[in-house]
Design a protein around this motif. Structure first.
Motif, PDB file in Angstrom:
ATOM      1  N   ASP A  75     -13.030  -0.219   3.519  1.00 48.29           N
ATOM      2  CA  ASP A  75     -12.069  -0.335   4.478  1.00 48.29           C
ATOM      3  C   ASP A  75     -10.722  -0.109   3.714  1.00 48.29           C
ATOM      4  OD1 ASP A  75     -13.515  -0.414   6.638  1.00 48.29           O
ATOM      5  OD2 ASP A  75     -13.189  -2.200   7.045  1.00 48.29           O
ATOM      6  N   ARG A  76     -10.732  -1.041   2.504  1.00 48.40           N
ATOM      7  CA  ARG A  76      -9.188  -1.170   1.719  1.00 48.40           C
ATOM      8  C   ARG A  76      -8.931   0.387   1.286  1.00 48.40           C
ATOM      9  NH1 ARG A  76      -5.820  -3.691  -0.836  1.00 48.40           N
ATOM     10  NH2 ARG A  76      -5.267  -3.038  -3.078  1.00 48.40           N
ATOM     11  N   GLN A  77      -9.907   0.934   0.598  1.00 52.19           N
ATOM     12  CA  GLN A  77      -9.874   2.550   0.061  1.00 52.19           C
ATOM     13  C   GLN A  77      -9.156   3.222   1.176  1.00 52.19           C
ATOM     14  OE1 GLN A  77     -13.827   2.805  -1.789  1.00 52.19           O
ATOM     15  NE2 GLN A  77     -12.926   3.122  -3.394  1.00 52.19           N
ATOM     16  N   VAL A  78      -9.896   3.277   2.512  1.00 49.78           N
ATOM     17  CA  VAL A  78      -9.596   4.170   3.427  1.00 49.78           C
ATOM     18  C   VAL A  78      -7.869   3.966   4.007  1.00 49.78           C
ATOM     19  CG1 VAL A  78      -9.683   4.718   5.995  1.00 49.78           C
ATOM     20  CG2 VAL A  78     -11.732   4.371   4.337  1.00 49.78           C
ATOM     21  N   SER A  79      -7.744   2.551   4.118  1.00 52.13           N
ATOM     22  CA  SER A  79      -6.324   2.186   4.453  1.00 52.13           C
ATOM     23  C   SER A  79      -5.266   2.595   3.321  1.00 52.13           C
ATOM     24  CB  SER A  79      -5.996   0.701   4.797  1.00 52.13           C
ATOM     25  OG  SER A  79      -5.886  -0.033   3.788  1.00 52.13           O
ATOM     26  N   LEU A  80      -5.563   2.437   1.949  1.00 53.37           N
ATOM     27  CA  LEU A  80      -4.738   3.013   0.797  1.00 53.37           C
ATOM     28  C   LEU A  80      -4.547   4.389   1.147  1.00 53.37           C
ATOM     29  CD1 LEU A  80      -5.940   0.911  -2.100  1.00 53.37           C
ATOM     30  CD2 LEU A  80      -3.538   0.770  -0.881  1.00 53.37           C
ATOM     31  N   ILE A  81      -5.658   5.287   1.515  1.00 52.49           N
ATOM     32  CA  ILE A  81      -5.246   6.757   1.458  1.00 52.49           C
ATOM     33  C   ILE A  81      -4.481   7.067   2.990  1.00 52.49           C
ATOM     34  CG2 ILE A  81      -6.698   8.975   1.970  1.00 52.49           C
ATOM     35  CD1 ILE A  81      -9.072   7.776   0.440  1.00 52.49           C
ATOM     36  N   ARG A  82      -4.770   6.353   3.900  1.00 50.75           N
ATOM     37  CA  ARG A  82      -4.069   6.601   4.935  1.00 50.75           C
ATOM     38  C   ARG A  82      -2.505   6.106   4.829  1.00 50.75           C
ATOM     39  NH1 ARG A  82      -7.306   3.402   9.055  1.00 50.75           N
ATOM     40  NH2 ARG A  82      -5.919   1.789   8.548  1.00 50.75           N
ATOM     41  N   ARG A  83      -2.301   5.102   4.286  1.00 50.16           N
ATOM     42  CA  ARG A  83      -0.743   4.702   3.843  1.00 50.16           C
ATOM     43  C   ARG A  83      -0.113   5.620   3.248  1.00 50.16           C
ATOM     44  NH1 ARG A  83      -0.700  -1.203   1.571  1.00 50.16           N
ATOM     45  NH2 ARG A  83      -1.882  -2.104   3.427  1.00 50.16           N
ATOM     46  N   ALA A  84      -0.987   6.050   2.164  1.00 48.49           N
ATOM     47  CA  ALA A  84       0.010   6.827   1.026  1.00 48.49           C
ATOM     48  C   ALA A  84       0.085   8.219   1.556  1.00 48.49           C
ATOM     49  CB  ALA A  84      -0.895   6.776  -0.212  1.00 48.49           C
ATOM     50  N   GLN A  85      -0.988   8.649   2.338  1.00 43.57           N
ATOM     51  CA  GLN A  85      -1.239  10.177   2.364  1.00 43.57           C
ATOM     52  C   GLN A  85      -0.921  10.725   3.887  1.00 43.57           C
ATOM     53  OE1 GLN A  85      -4.233  12.335   0.528  1.00 43.57           O
ATOM     54  NE2 GLN A  85      -4.383  10.551  -0.867  1.00 43.57           N
ATOM     55  N   MET A  86      -1.010   9.714   5.002  1.00 43.48           N
ATOM     56  CA  MET A  86      -0.810  10.136   6.060  1.00 43.48           C
ATOM     57  C   MET A  86       0.325   9.459   6.956  1.00 43.48           C
ATOM     58  SD  MET A  86      -4.810   9.717   7.585  1.00 43.48           S
ATOM     59  CE  MET A  86      -6.102  10.112   6.538  1.00 43.48           C
ATOM     60  N   GLY A  87       0.753  10.098   7.978  1.00 46.36           N
ATOM     61  CA  GLY A  87       1.891   9.430   8.831  1.00 46.36           C
ATOM     62  C   GLY A  87       1.265   9.456  10.077  1.00 46.36           C
ATOM     63  N   PHE A  88       1.699   8.521  11.349  1.00 43.85           N
ATOM     64  CA  PHE A  88       1.422   8.619  12.530  1.00 43.85           C
ATOM     65  C   PHE A  88       2.439   8.334  13.638  1.00 43.85           C
ATOM     66  CE2 PHE A  88      -2.277   7.278  10.277  1.00 43.85           C
ATOM     67  CZ  PHE A  88      -3.421   7.882  10.679  1.00 43.85           C
ATOM     68  N   VAL A  89       2.384   9.295  14.530  1.00 42.68           N
ATOM     69  CA  VAL A  89       3.462   9.053  15.738  1.00 42.68           C
ATOM     70  C   VAL A  89       2.675   8.955  16.949  1.00 42.68           C
ATOM     71  CG1 VAL A  89       5.673  10.116  16.677  1.00 42.68           C
ATOM     72  CG2 VAL A  89       5.143  10.623  14.167  1.00 42.68           C
ATOM     73  N   PHE A  90       3.048   7.911  17.941  1.00 40.39           N
ATOM     74  CA  PHE A  90       2.267   7.915  19.057  1.00 40.39           C
ATOM     75  C   PHE A  90       3.200   8.166  20.110  1.00 40.39           C
ATOM     76  CE2 PHE A  90       0.139   5.630  15.740  1.00 40.39           C
ATOM     77  CZ  PHE A  90      -1.107   5.965  15.974  1.00 40.39           C
ATOM     78  N   GLN A  91       2.819   8.334  21.345  1.00 32.10           N
ATOM     79  CA  GLN A  91       3.544   8.338  22.820  1.00 32.10           C
ATOM     80  C   GLN A  91       4.582   7.054  22.737  1.00 32.10           C
ATOM     81  OE1 GLN A  91       1.337   9.617  25.975  1.00 32.10           O
ATOM     82  NE2 GLN A  91       2.882   9.057  27.396  1.00 32.10           N
ATOM     83  N   GLN A  92       3.906   6.014  22.570  1.00 32.96           N
ATOM     84  CA  GLN A  92       4.792   4.785  22.630  1.00 32.96           C
ATOM     85  C   GLN A  92       5.309   4.722  21.072  1.00 32.96           C
ATOM     86  OE1 GLN A  92       1.639   4.621  23.846  1.00 32.96           O
ATOM     87  NE2 GLN A  92       2.048   4.622  25.827  1.00 32.96           N
TER      88      GLN A  92
END
Ligand SMILES: Nc1ncnc2c1ncn2[C@@H]1O[C@H](COP(=O)(O)OP(=O)(O)OP(=O)(O)O)[C@@H](O)[C@H]1O
Ligand SMILES: [Mg+2]
Length: 219
Positions: A75-92
């Motif tokens: 989970d930690r590896q996934v969250s590091l990848i997510r934090r470094a390489q992805m961005g998220f925008v939601f309706q709220q």
């Protein structure tokens, strides 16, 4: 970065109440993509976005991140990848109401110990046209401005891929157009990949790839 789904299905709940929100989805999201996901309400668009963005895990099937199975990563590896390489925008917008625009954009950069974060946060807010609102609280901004703060927050660290789930869903058409322009410029000018869930056919028409979801199936 590249994300692949292989025969991915997602069920919510257990026993007789179990509901399959996504069935047997296979697709690849390539670098620099501009993908629109469209379909009726409840068809599984957000479910698909959450699986692509590793915000959720599949019930069956496999997700590959840059060719590596998500299941083999911690989970930690996934969250590091997510934090470094992805961005998220939601309706709220999910902004912290007690923090200024600048503080909201800075927060994830601080958590990620990103270098030059103040400079990056100000650059991102300037880029979305809010350099004059750095000290404003969310309650002092319009919906469109708040969403642009959320976009600045999602891109300040320089992700390769940005996911946006109905980013204009709470906005009037003028503010919505501005938000979409910012997202499109992000793709066109910086080559950031964009995966956009939308009800708006005009938005989908501008994407290079359109994915239709119906009753949990890609079509
Ligand atoms: N946490 C959950 N628990 C149970 N069912 C869920 C859950 N999340 C979603 N669902 C169900 O899964 C189906 C797909 O939901 P999803 O949110 O992916 O749809 P959507 O296409 O994004 O819809 P909308 O356009 O309204 O946002 C819906 O029928 C929904 O009720
Ligand atoms: Mg949704």
């Amino acid at each position: 970065m590249k994300i692949e789904l292989h025969a991915v299905s997602k069920a919510y709940g257990r026993g007789p109440g179990r509901f399959w929100a996504l069935r047997d989805a296979t697709l690849a999201v390539e670098r620099r993509t501009h993908l629109a996901i469209v379909g009726p309400s409840g068809s599984g668009k957000s479910t698909l976005l959450h699986l692509l963005g590793c915000l959720d895990v599949p019930t069956t099937g496999e997700v590959l991140l840059n060719g590596v199975s998500r299941a083999s990563l911690s989970d930690r590896q996934v969250s590091l990848i997510r934090r470094a390489q992805m961005g998220f925008v939601f309706q709220q917008y999910y902004l912290n109401e007690c923090m200024t625009a600048l503080q909201n954009v800075l927060l994830p950069l601080e958590l990620g110990r990103v270098a030059d974060r103040r400079k990056k946060a100000i650059a991102a807010l300037s880029w979305v046209g809010l350099e004059h609102k750095l000290g404003a609280l969310p309650g002092e901004m319009s919906g469109g401005e708040q969403q642009r703060v959320a976009i600045a927050r999602s891109v300040a660290h320089g992700p390769e891929l940005v996911f946006a789930d109905e980013p204009t869903g709470n906005l009037d058409s003028e503010s919505g157009t501005k938000v979409l322009e910012v997202l499109r410029a992000l793709h066109d000018e910086t080559g950031t990949g964009l995966v956009l869930v939308t009800h708006d056919d005009r938005v989908a028409a501008r994407a290079t790839q359109v994915l239709r979801v119906r009753d949990g199936r890609l079509g």
